[in-house]
Design a protein around this motif. Structure first.
Motif, PDB file in Angstrom:
ATOM      1  N   THR A   1     -85.589  34.270  37.654  1.00 48.49           N
ATOM      2  CA  THR A   1     -84.591  33.380  38.250  1.00 48.49           C
ATOM      3  C   THR A   1     -83.337  34.162  38.613  1.00 48.49           C
ATOM      4  N   PHE A   2     -82.896  35.035  37.725  1.00 47.31           N
ATOM      5  CA  PHE A   2     -81.713  35.858  37.973  1.00 47.31           C
ATOM      6  C   PHE A   2     -81.942  36.773  39.174  1.00 47.31           C
ATOM      7  N   VAL A   3     -83.092  37.431  39.223  1.00 40.58           N
ATOM      8  CA  VAL A   3     -83.399  38.346  40.328  1.00 40.58           C
ATOM      9  C   VAL A   3     -83.466  37.579  41.646  1.00 40.58           C
ATOM     10  N   ALA A   4     -84.124  36.425  41.646  1.00 38.14           N
ATOM     11  CA  ALA A   4     -84.208  35.624  42.870  1.00 38.14           C
ATOM     12  C   ALA A   4     -82.832  35.181  43.339  1.00 38.14           C
ATOM     13  N   ALA A   5     -81.959  34.801  42.401  1.00 37.74           N
ATOM     14  CA  ALA A   5     -80.609  34.377  42.758  1.00 37.74           C
ATOM     15  C   ALA A   5     -79.804  35.522  43.357  1.00 37.74           C
ATOM     16  N   LYS A   6     -80.017  36.734  42.867  1.00 38.71           N
ATOM     17  CA  LYS A   6     -79.289  37.895  43.389  1.00 38.71           C
ATOM     18  C   LYS A   6     -79.845  38.353  44.734  1.00 38.71           C
ATOM     19  N   LEU A   7     -81.163  38.353  44.869  1.00 39.70           N
ATOM     20  CA  LEU A   7     -81.774  38.816  46.113  1.00 39.70           C
ATOM     21  C   LEU A   7     -81.664  37.790  47.244  1.00 39.70           C
ATOM     22  N   LEU A   8     -81.739  36.519  46.907  1.00 36.83           N
ATOM     23  CA  LEU A   8     -81.705  35.441  47.902  1.00 36.83           C
ATOM     24  C   LEU A   8     -80.644  34.422  47.493  1.00 36.83           C
ATOM     25  N   PRO A   9     -79.359  34.756  47.655  1.00 39.67           N
ATOM     26  CA  PRO A   9     -78.296  33.900  47.108  1.00 39.67           C
ATOM     27  C   PRO A   9     -78.240  32.493  47.692  1.00 39.67           C
ATOM     28  N   GLY A  10     -78.700  32.288  48.911  1.00 40.67           N
ATOM     29  CA  GLY A  10     -78.630  30.962  49.503  1.00 40.67           C
ATOM     30  C   GLY A  10     -79.902  30.157  49.396  1.00 40.67           C
ATOM     31  N   LEU A  11     -80.895  30.679  48.702  1.00 46.15           N
ATOM     32  CA  LEU A  11     -82.200  30.021  48.628  1.00 46.15           C
ATOM     33  C   LEU A  11     -82.094  28.682  47.914  1.00 46.15           C
TER      34      LEU A  11
ATOM     35  N   VAL B   1     -80.102  26.299  48.177  1.00 49.55           N
ATOM     36  CA  VAL B   1     -78.777  25.715  48.003  1.00 49.55           C
ATOM     37  C   VAL B   1     -78.211  25.282  49.347  1.00 49.55           C
ATOM     38  N   GLY B   2     -78.508  26.017  50.364  1.00 46.21           N
ATOM     39  CA  GLY B   2     -77.993  25.720  51.696  1.00 46.21           C
ATOM     40  C   GLY B   2     -76.857  26.658  52.034  1.00 46.21           C
ATOM     41  N   GLY B   3     -77.154  27.642  52.840  1.00 44.78           N
ATOM     42  CA  GLY B   3     -76.122  28.605  53.211  1.00 44.78           C
ATOM     43  C   GLY B   3     -75.831  29.559  52.073  1.00 44.78           C
ATOM     44  N   ASN B   4     -74.618  30.054  52.043  1.00 46.74           N
ATOM     45  CA  ASN B   4     -74.221  31.002  51.002  1.00 46.74           C
ATOM     46  C   ASN B   4     -73.356  30.359  49.932  1.00 46.74           C
ATOM     47  N   VAL B   5     -73.446  29.047  49.794  1.00 48.44           N
ATOM     48  CA  VAL B   5     -72.685  28.339  48.771  1.00 48.44           C
ATOM     49  C   VAL B   5     -73.392  28.534  47.430  1.00 48.44           C
ATOM     50  N   PRO B   6     -72.706  29.088  46.425  1.00 49.18           N
ATOM     51  CA  PRO B   6     -73.379  29.274  45.139  1.00 49.18           C
ATOM     52  C   PRO B   6     -73.684  27.936  44.461  1.00 49.18           C
ATOM     53  N   ALA B   7     -74.782  27.912  43.749  1.00 50.22           N
ATOM     54  CA  ALA B   7     -75.168  26.704  43.021  1.00 50.22           C
ATOM     55  C   ALA B   7     -74.193  26.472  41.871  1.00 50.22           C
ATOM     56  N   LYS B   8     -73.987  25.212  41.524  1.00 48.95           N
ATOM     57  CA  LYS B   8     -73.138  24.897  40.377  1.00 48.95           C
ATOM     58  C   LYS B   8     -73.714  23.682  39.675  1.00 48.95           C
ATOM     59  N   LEU B   9     -73.352  23.550  38.412  1.00 44.55           N
ATOM     60  CA  LEU B   9     -73.805  22.405  37.637  1.00 44.55           C
ATOM     61  C   LEU B   9     -73.081  21.151  38.105  1.00 44.55           C
ATOM     62  N   VAL B  10     -73.719  20.028  37.955  1.00 45.46           N
ATOM     63  CA  VAL B  10     -73.112  18.765  38.351  1.00 45.46           C
ATOM     64  C   VAL B  10     -72.006  18.401  37.364  1.00 45.46           C
ATOM     65  N   ASP B  11     -70.946  17.827  37.880  1.00 47.69           N
ATOM     66  CA  ASP B  11     -69.840  17.385  37.028  1.00 47.69           C
ATOM     67  C   ASP B  11     -70.135  15.998  36.480  1.00 47.69           C
ATOM     68  N   ALA B  12     -69.552  15.702  35.340  1.00 47.94           N
ATOM     69  CA  ALA B  12     -69.678  14.366  34.749  1.00 47.94           C
ATOM     70  C   ALA B  12     -68.965  13.357  35.641  1.00 47.94           C
ATOM     71  N   PRO B  13     -69.436  12.113  35.672  1.00 43.26           N
ATOM     72  CA  PRO B  13     -68.744  11.098  36.473  1.00 43.26           C
ATOM     73  C   PRO B  13     -67.307  10.938  35.990  1.00 43.26           C
ATOM     74  N   PRO B  14     -66.324  11.058  36.876  1.00 42.53           N
ATOM     75  CA  PRO B  14     -64.920  10.980  36.458  1.00 42.53           C
ATOM     76  C   PRO B  14     -64.568   9.664  35.760  1.00 42.53           C
ATOM     77  N   ALA B  15     -65.192   8.579  36.177  1.00 40.77           N
ATOM     78  CA  ALA B  15     -64.865   7.267  35.602  1.00 40.77           C
ATOM     79  C   ALA B  15     -65.280   7.162  34.139  1.00 40.77           C
ATOM     80  N   TRP B  16     -66.190   7.998  33.692  1.00 37.35           N
ATOM     81  CA  TRP B  16     -66.677   7.912  32.324  1.00 37.35           C
ATOM     82  C   TRP B  16     -65.745   8.616  31.348  1.00 37.35           C
ATOM     83  N   GLY B  17     -64.891   9.503  31.835  1.00 44.31           N
ATOM     84  CA  GLY B  17     -63.910  10.180  30.996  1.00 44.31           C
ATOM     85  C   GLY B  17     -64.484  11.163  29.995  1.00 44.31           C
ATOM     86  N   VAL B  18     -65.657  11.695  30.279  1.00 49.01           N
ATOM     87  CA  VAL B  18     -66.287  12.666  29.386  1.00 49.01           C
ATOM     88  C   VAL B  18     -66.187  14.044  30.047  1.00 49.01           C
TER      89      VAL B  18
END
Length: 150
Positions: free
Chosen positions: A61-71, A73-90
């Motif tokens: 997974t690490f090698v694939a992310a380094k060799l093909l950074p946009g795979l 995800v769409g373009g060259n935007v790095p993947a990120k974890l989803v944020d918690a819903p703001p309304a839940w306050g967590v």
């Protein structure tokens, strides 16, 4: 889902299937990640192949992310974890920890995870895996509907 790519999905799915088949044919084991990881603590008699499988899984997974950074995800935007819903306050780290614990409990109750049941169990025509996958997808649909996270 604006970044969906059928080609990368087909390649990824093929590689997952190939890895599952190699493990099944070469070692007689099912490639369910929760089962492989769960048998490390307490250590089973077959720790070495489990460690090798998990290290290669993460390394690939690490090698694939380094060799093909946009795979996938769409373009060259790095993947990120989803944020918690703001309304839940967590805070997001707590949200992710709770989610991880719930997944762990679910895989214990379900006697396996989505990779084990969905990829390997369905390929073996297991009725238990079919029921598990239907429950997984049903709960996922409800979760997305309730939280609004896509």
């Amino acid at each position: 889902m604006e970044s969906f790519s059928p080609l990368s999905a087909a390649i990824g799915g093929s590689l997952i299937g190939l890895a599952a088949a190699v493990l099944w044919l070469g070692n007689g084991r099912i490639a369910g990640i929760s089962g492989i990881f769960g048998q490390l603590l307490p250590p089973a008699q077959t720790v070495i192949w489990r460690l090798v499988f998990l290290v290669v899984l993460v390394a690939a997974t690490f090698v694939a992310a380094k060799l093909l950074p946009g795979l996938g995800v769409g373009g060259n935007v790095p993947a990120k974890l989803v944020d918690a819903p703001p309304a839940w306050g967590v805070p997001s780290p707590i949200w992710l920890a709770i989610a991880g614990l719930l997944v762990g409990v679910g895989t214990k109750i379900g006697n396996g995870c989505t990779s084990g049941h969905g990829v390997c169990g369905l390929a073996r025509l297991s009725l238990r895996s079919l029921v598990a996958v239907l429950v997984f997808f049903g709960v996922a649909i409800v979760t997305v509907t309730v939280t609004g996270i896509v």
